[in-house]
Write an enzyme that holds these catalytic residues in place. Sequence first.
Site, PDB file in Angstrom:
ATOM      1  CE  LYS A 173       4.482   3.177  -5.815  1.00  9.78           C
ATOM      2  NZ  LYS A 173       4.814   4.486  -5.174  1.00  9.78           N
ATOM      3  N   GLY A 226      11.379  -2.143   0.274  1.00 13.42           N
ATOM      4  CA  GLY A 226      10.531  -1.347   1.169  1.00 13.42           C
ATOM      5  C   GLY A 226      10.276  -2.108   2.438  1.00 13.42           C
ATOM      6  CB  THR A 228       8.981  -6.651   6.699  1.00 12.09           C
ATOM      7  OG1 THR A 228      10.413  -6.616   6.629  1.00 12.09           O
ATOM      8  CG2 THR A 228       8.525  -8.083   6.927  1.00 12.09           C
ATOM      9  CB  THR A 230       4.992  -2.958   1.774  1.00 13.80           C
ATOM     10  OG1 THR A 230       4.692  -1.919   2.687  1.00 13.80           O
ATOM     11  CG2 THR A 230       4.481  -2.613   0.395  1.00 13.80           C
ATOM     12  CD  GLU A 248      17.176  -7.062  -1.543  1.00 10.78           C
ATOM     13  OE1 GLU A 248      17.502  -8.018  -2.251  1.00 10.78           O
ATOM     14  OE2 GLU A 248      17.596  -6.901  -0.379  1.00 10.78           O
ATOM     15  CB  CYS A 282      17.583  -1.416   4.657  1.00  6.07           C
ATOM     16  SG  CYS A 282      18.643  -1.528   3.219  1.00  6.07           S
ATOM     17  CD  GLU A 384      13.113  -1.596   9.127  1.00 10.04           C
ATOM     18  OE1 GLU A 384      11.958  -1.627   8.687  1.00 10.04           O
ATOM     19  OE2 GLU A 384      14.126  -1.748   8.416  1.00 10.04           O
TER      20      GLU A 384
HETATM   21  O1  TXE Z   1       8.007   1.495   2.620  1.00 12.17           O
HETATM   22  P1  TXE Z   1       6.731   0.959   1.904  1.00 12.17           P
HETATM   23  P2  TXE Z   1       8.208   2.918   3.134  1.00 12.17           P
HETATM   24  C1  TXE Z   1      11.109  -0.018   5.868  1.00 12.17           C
HETATM   25  C2  TXE Z   1      11.168   0.903   7.050  1.00 12.17           C
HETATM   26  C3  TXE Z   1      10.098   1.893   6.764  1.00 12.17           C
HETATM   27  C4  TXE Z   1       9.057   0.963   6.200  1.00 12.17           C
HETATM   28  C5  TXE Z   1       8.071   1.717   5.394  1.00 12.17           C
HETATM   29  O2  TXE Z   1      10.773   0.189   8.199  1.00 12.17           O
HETATM   30  O3  TXE Z   1       9.586   2.491   7.927  1.00 12.17           O
HETATM   31  O4  TXE Z   1       9.796   0.074   5.365  1.00 12.17           O
HETATM   32  O5  TXE Z   1       8.825   2.551   4.482  1.00 12.17           O
HETATM   33  C6  TXE Z   1       5.125   1.081  -2.440  1.00 12.17           C
HETATM   34  N1  TXE Z   1       1.760  -2.674  -3.439  1.00 12.17           N
HETATM   35  N2  TXE Z   1      12.011   0.340   4.789  1.00 12.17           N
HETATM   36  O6  TXE Z   1       6.932   3.646   3.440  1.00 12.17           O
HETATM   37  O7  TXE Z   1       5.465   1.454   2.475  1.00 12.17           O
HETATM   38  C7  TXE Z   1       5.286   2.484  -1.920  1.00 12.17           C
HETATM   39  O8  TXE Z   1       4.494   3.394  -2.653  1.00 12.17           O
HETATM   40  C8  TXE Z   1       2.800  -2.221  -4.167  1.00 12.17           C
HETATM   41  C9  TXE Z   1      13.123  -0.531   4.532  1.00 12.17           C
HETATM   42  O9  TXE Z   1       9.103   3.515   2.107  1.00 12.17           O
HETATM   43  O10 TXE Z   1       6.961  -0.469   1.884  1.00 12.17           O
HETATM   44  C10 TXE Z   1       6.776   2.716  -2.138  1.00 12.17           C
HETATM   45  O11 TXE Z   1       7.025   3.074  -3.480  1.00 12.17           O
HETATM   46  N3  TXE Z   1       3.594  -1.197  -3.782  1.00 12.17           N
HETATM   47  C11 TXE Z   1      13.558  -0.414   3.095  1.00 12.17           C
HETATM   48  C12 TXE Z   1       7.358   1.348  -1.832  1.00 12.17           C
HETATM   49  O12 TXE Z   1       6.293   0.424  -1.978  1.00 12.17           O
HETATM   50  C13 TXE Z   1       3.342  -0.637  -2.581  1.00 12.17           C
HETATM   51  C14 TXE Z   1      13.731   1.013   2.674  1.00 12.17           C
HETATM   52  C15 TXE Z   1       7.906   1.240  -0.414  1.00 12.17           C
HETATM   53  O13 TXE Z   1       6.850   1.617   0.449  1.00 12.17           O
HETATM   54  C16 TXE Z   1       2.290  -1.062  -1.752  1.00 12.17           C
HETATM   55  C17 TXE Z   1      12.571   1.782   3.002  1.00 12.17           C
HETATM   56  C18 TXE Z   1       1.470  -2.129  -2.232  1.00 12.17           C
HETATM   57  N4  TXE Z   1       0.443  -2.598  -1.509  1.00 12.17           N
HETATM   58  C19 TXE Z   1      11.724   1.432   4.037  1.00 12.17           C
HETATM   59  N5  TXE Z   1       2.298  -0.286  -0.621  1.00 12.17           N
HETATM   60  C20 TXE Z   1      14.892  -1.106   2.779  1.00 12.17           C
HETATM   61  N6  TXE Z   1      14.992  -2.400   2.964  1.00 12.17           N
HETATM   62  O14 TXE Z   1      15.789  -0.438   2.304  1.00 12.17           O
HETATM   63  C21 TXE Z   1       3.320   0.563  -0.744  1.00 12.17           C
HETATM   64  N7  TXE Z   1       3.956   0.374  -1.921  1.00 12.17           N
END
Ligand code: TXE
Length: 480
Positions: A173, A226, A228, A230, A248, A282, A384
């Site tokens: 996904k 994604g 932390t 989540t 990650e 990140c 962050e």
């Molecule tokens: O991440 P999310 P987002 C950090 C950064 C950013 C924050 C949120 O702080 O502001 O994460 O970013 C899926 N069960 N990073 O919105 O929400 C969601 O649909 C399963 C650091 O991108 O965590 C997406 O596909 N999946 C990071 C993915 O998780 C779920 C890079 C990431 O979404 C879910 C990006 C759930 N309950 C953001 N909820 C890095 N380390 O590189 C959401 N998702």
Amino acid sequence: MEQLRNYINGELTEPVSKTYLDNYEPATGEVYSQIPDSDERDVLLAFNAAKNAFESWSKTSLESRMMILMKVADGIEKRMDEFVAAESKDNGKPQKLARAVDIPRAVSNFRFYASALQHFASESHQMPGVGINYTLRQPIGVVGCISPWNLPLYLFSWKIAPALATGNCVVAKPSEITPYTAYLLSQVCIEAGFPKGVLNIVHGLGNKVGQAIVEHEGIKAISFTGGTETGKRIASVAAPMFKKLSLELGGKNPTIIFADCDFEEIVKQVVSSSFSNQGEICLCGSRIFIEKFIYEKFKEAFVAQVKTLKVGDPNNDDSNMGAIVSFQHKQKILSYIKLAEEEGGAILTGGNEVKLDGRCANGYFIEPTVIDGLDYKCRTNQEEIFGPVVTLTPFENEEDILMMANSVKYGLSATIWTNDLKRAHRVAEKVEAGIVWINSWLVRDLRTPFGGVKASGVGREGGWEAMRFFTEAKNVFIKS
Ligand code: TXE
């Protein structure tokens, strides 16, 4: 309005719900396509397709597996311009960045693991006069890959390539905010004759589709990148189900500048490590610590260099920074800039939205922002932000800087600028991070372990680390 499709059992399919979500172009603030509003029913279809394909895929010869993954890489490369334009349109990043980094790296990810699978060996342990042990590293079965919006195809492929290379079938996904290049990848897989059901891509919301992937009994490992928060939610569901987990997560990375650095050289490099991809990587250094002797000199030179950055239309090659990925994320970043001022920070440059004219008049743009005068313990320096916002903080000595650098809950990466070799090794050893660059930033060797400590995640991606994550080790002993 174009409606994207899921990729399930080798076909582009509508969501069972027949409903769609709007997909925005960050540079214009306009809806430009729609993505499937999939749910657990689509995940079930994808899982069944993956399960049915596993028997044959896991027994495919290494050479055939390598060939088809190389064909996918070639397919992306052949459509480079289309992928570059799509990634930039979906994420807001400058096209030149998508062309230089995102899409070439996705091609490399597939090629790297296509070749790695032919060299991935396991061990044997001989017991003289007793017998011999050998280790099997077998594919897990059906695995889940969930990726974020900042480097969409780059991070999506970073997960699915090793998962496929080790003989697993995948339910993946991409982020609902940046789905388009994953959709193009589906087309490339079909054109390449990818076996049906081996890779399945289900578009939709995290708390519906992502959650359904994590909750599914038959999906035995989850690789997630994604936020932390989540990551915590995913772990709380997956851990009691004894699933393998690769997380990650976020970061609040220190850039550490000692007085003996190559001053002229580093200023531009630190601008890059601060603001590349609008600061939405990140691995960006969002806390810049400067040894007090050169603090004023660095502050002046750095701010002057930041002021030369052009925030503009991602389609224009003279844009150094493009749009922030979404309206919501733009608001989050602006709220942190406001917080920084409330916490006593001084904005040295930036701090405002950028209002462009023409097609980008309603886009999401923020100036590169530099703030100083904050305490290292304040929220701006602990949380962050994930945008074009950095803080400057002077430090006394090594002990001082290590205490401040390690004071956050994160531990993803760190960058150290010094010509004192012994000090470089000492600080690299003591800084709490999974990835450290000395006199460089974002130099990437795909063989190396990639990941963070503390709240930045669990496990490592890259090289053999990823191949081992996606396989189960079984020791077999034969008596001689
Ligand atoms: O991440 P999310 P987002 C950090 C950064 C950013 C924050 C949120 O702080 O502001 O994460 O970013 C899926 N069960 N990073 O919105 O929400 C969601 O649909 C399963 C650091 O991108 O965590 C997406 O596909 N999946 C990071 C993915 O998780 C779920 C890079 C990431 O979404 C879910 C990006 C759930 N309950 C953001 N909820 C890095 N380390 O590189 C959401 N998702």
